[in-house]
Design an enzyme around this catalytic site. Structure first.
Site, PDB file in Angstrom:
ATOM      1  N   SER A   1      -2.874  18.082   2.714  1.00  0.00           N
ATOM      2  CA  SER A   1      -4.471  17.397   2.094  1.00  0.00           C
ATOM      3  C   SER A   1      -5.075  17.642   3.511  1.00  0.00           C
ATOM      4  CB  SER A   1      -4.246  15.846   1.346  1.00  0.00           C
ATOM      5  OG  SER A   1      -4.070  14.864   2.776  1.00  0.00           O
TER       6      SER A   1
ATOM      7  N   SER B   1      -7.823  18.999  -2.063  1.00  0.00           N
ATOM      8  CA  SER B   1      -7.704  18.965  -0.867  1.00  0.00           C
ATOM      9  C   SER B   1      -5.613  18.604  -2.120  1.00  0.00           C
ATOM     10  CB  SER B   1      -7.412  18.189   0.264  1.00  0.00           C
ATOM     11  OG  SER B   1      -7.266  17.666   0.562  1.00  0.00           O
TER      12      SER B   1
ATOM     13  N   THR C   1       2.073   4.039   7.513  1.00  0.00           N
ATOM     14  CA  THR C   1       1.259   5.374   7.986  1.00  0.00           C
ATOM     15  C   THR C   1       1.135   5.839   9.196  1.00  0.00           C
ATOM     16  OG1 THR C   1      -0.529   5.487   6.678  1.00  0.00           O
ATOM     17  CG2 THR C   1       1.004   6.023   5.483  1.00  0.00           C
ATOM     18  N   LEU C   2       1.283   6.741   9.900  1.00  0.00           N
ATOM     19  CA  LEU C   2       0.747   6.537  10.715  1.00  0.00           C
ATOM     20  C   LEU C   2      -0.117   8.258  11.801  1.00  0.00           C
ATOM     21  CD1 LEU C   2       4.165   6.089  12.997  1.00  0.00           C
ATOM     22  CD2 LEU C   2       2.824   4.657  12.817  1.00  0.00           C
TER      23      LEU C   2
ATOM     24  N   GLU D   1      -9.880  -1.538  -3.531  1.00  0.00           N
ATOM     25  CA  GLU D   1     -11.326  -0.775  -4.274  1.00  0.00           C
ATOM     26  C   GLU D   1     -11.598  -1.530  -6.081  1.00  0.00           C
ATOM     27  OE1 GLU D   1     -12.343   3.222  -1.263  1.00  0.00           O
ATOM     28  OE2 GLU D   1     -11.904   3.243  -3.110  1.00  0.00           O
TER      29      GLU D   1
ATOM     30  N   ALA E   1      -1.339  11.374  12.105  1.00  0.00           N
ATOM     31  CA  ALA E   1      -0.938  13.199  12.448  1.00  0.00           C
ATOM     32  C   ALA E   1       0.929  12.791  12.926  1.00  0.00           C
ATOM     33  CB  ALA E   1      -1.505  14.119  13.785  1.00  0.00           C
TER      34      ALA E   1
ATOM     35  N   ASP F   1      -3.846   8.032   0.984  1.00  0.00           N
ATOM     36  CA  ASP F   1      -3.944   8.133  -0.773  1.00  0.00           C
ATOM     37  C   ASP F   1      -3.175   9.631  -1.516  1.00  0.00           C
ATOM     38  OD1 ASP F   1      -6.530   6.178  -0.983  1.00  0.00           O
ATOM     39  OD2 ASP F   1      -7.606   8.082  -1.326  1.00  0.00           O
TER      40      ASP F   1
END
Length: 296
Positions: free
Chosen positions: A275, A284, A213-214, A136, A216, A245
């Site tokens: 989170s 969170s 990353t998947l 970003e 859940a 993140d």
């Protein structure tokens, strides 16, 4: 002592609105009251690592407005060193976020001060064990940081979000390249398939290791030791904002502490799972003492 995490990335104020459903083209829907929370991929990653007890600093920029102060306060409260955060004469970055009842979100980012982030000085990396970048902020800044980290003996970690084409030279130093399934498919020209296959194919692009990353379902790790699946704890999602993140910050904290990539991914999956059980991003994120409450 090289046990510090340096995050090179954005800091945004998150303007969050809960909606029953996302509007279609030309449509207006009513939402709940707007909630303003500290966010941004860089700041989120730094806060997640800081709350876990890592020695962490953010290299980024905020404006002189109230949103900038909100972010600086949140970073400092999490134990993040803000000496490398510049205050510039531009509005602080803002993310406009809608969250539906299933916890899924849609986000529009207005970069603001994040566009003013300049190249990191190599001497700032003298104590860094891990340098984490995300996208970003201007891409050349991130690529410079990854190269500088590798040259300085730190571990370069890139969370390729939002998905952006990076140079072969940058890919070659990453350890790991972190992507979600959509970003993995995008990098591979739209290729689909099992995450283990995608991770193996991504390694042919040059990174020393890959982590997909998947959500859940956890994550997949691919490195010289092979490809393994790392499950995630089962939880009820309330808001998935900033979960990636949280994963990146926890991963960096574990790697800086000496964990191997697979073990670091396991801890990161637990942190990300916690989170999503609470609203917002930074608020969170769990402390190290809360990791046992991530579900089963």
């Amino acid at each position: 002592m090289r046990n510090r995490v340096i995050v090179v990335g954005s800091a945004n104020a998150d303007l969050v609105v809960a909606v029953d459903r996302r509007p279609g083209a030309g449509e207006t829907v009513l939402g709940a009251d707007t909630v303003v929370l500290p966010g941004g991929k860089g700041a989120n990653t730094a806060v997640a690592a800081g709350k876990l007890g890592a020695r962490v600093a953010l290299f980024g920029a905020v404006g002189t407005d109230a949103h900038g102060q909100l972010l600086l306060d949140s970073l400092r409260n999490a134990g993040v060193d803000t000496a490398l955060v510049r205050t510039v004469d531009r509005p602080t970055g803002i993310a406009y976020i809608t969250v539906t009842p299933d916890g899924e979100n849609s986000i529009i980012v207005s970069p603001g001060a994040n566009s003013a982030v300049a190249d990191i000085e190599p001497t700032m990396l003298d104590t860094a064990a891990v340098v984490v970048g995300s996208l970003e902020i201007p891409l050349p800044v991130v690529e410079h940081a990854m190269a500088a980290a590798a040259a300085h003996g730190a571990r370069p970690v890139l969370n390729l979000s939002p998905a952006t084409e990076v140079s072969a030279a940058t890919l070659a130093v990453l350890d790991p390249l972190v992507v979600n399934e959509h970003e993995a498919s995008w990098l591979l020209g739209g290729r689909t398939g099992a995450a283990t296959e995608l991770a193996t194919e991504l390694r042919t692009l040059g990174p020393r290791s890959v982590l997909i990353t998947l959500g859940a379902r956890g994550a997949v790790v691919a490195d010289d030791q092979g490809t393994i699946e790392v499950p995630a704890p089962s939880v009820r999602a309330v808001d998935t904002t900033g979960a990636g993140d949280a994963f990146a910050g926890a991963l960096a904290a574990a790697l800086a502490g000496g964990a191997g990539l697979a073990e670091a991914a396991r801890q990161a999956s637990r942190v990300a799972a916690i989170s999503v059980t609470k609203p917002g991003a930074q608020p969170s994120y769990p402390l190290a003492s809360e990791l046992g409450n991530a579900g089963t």
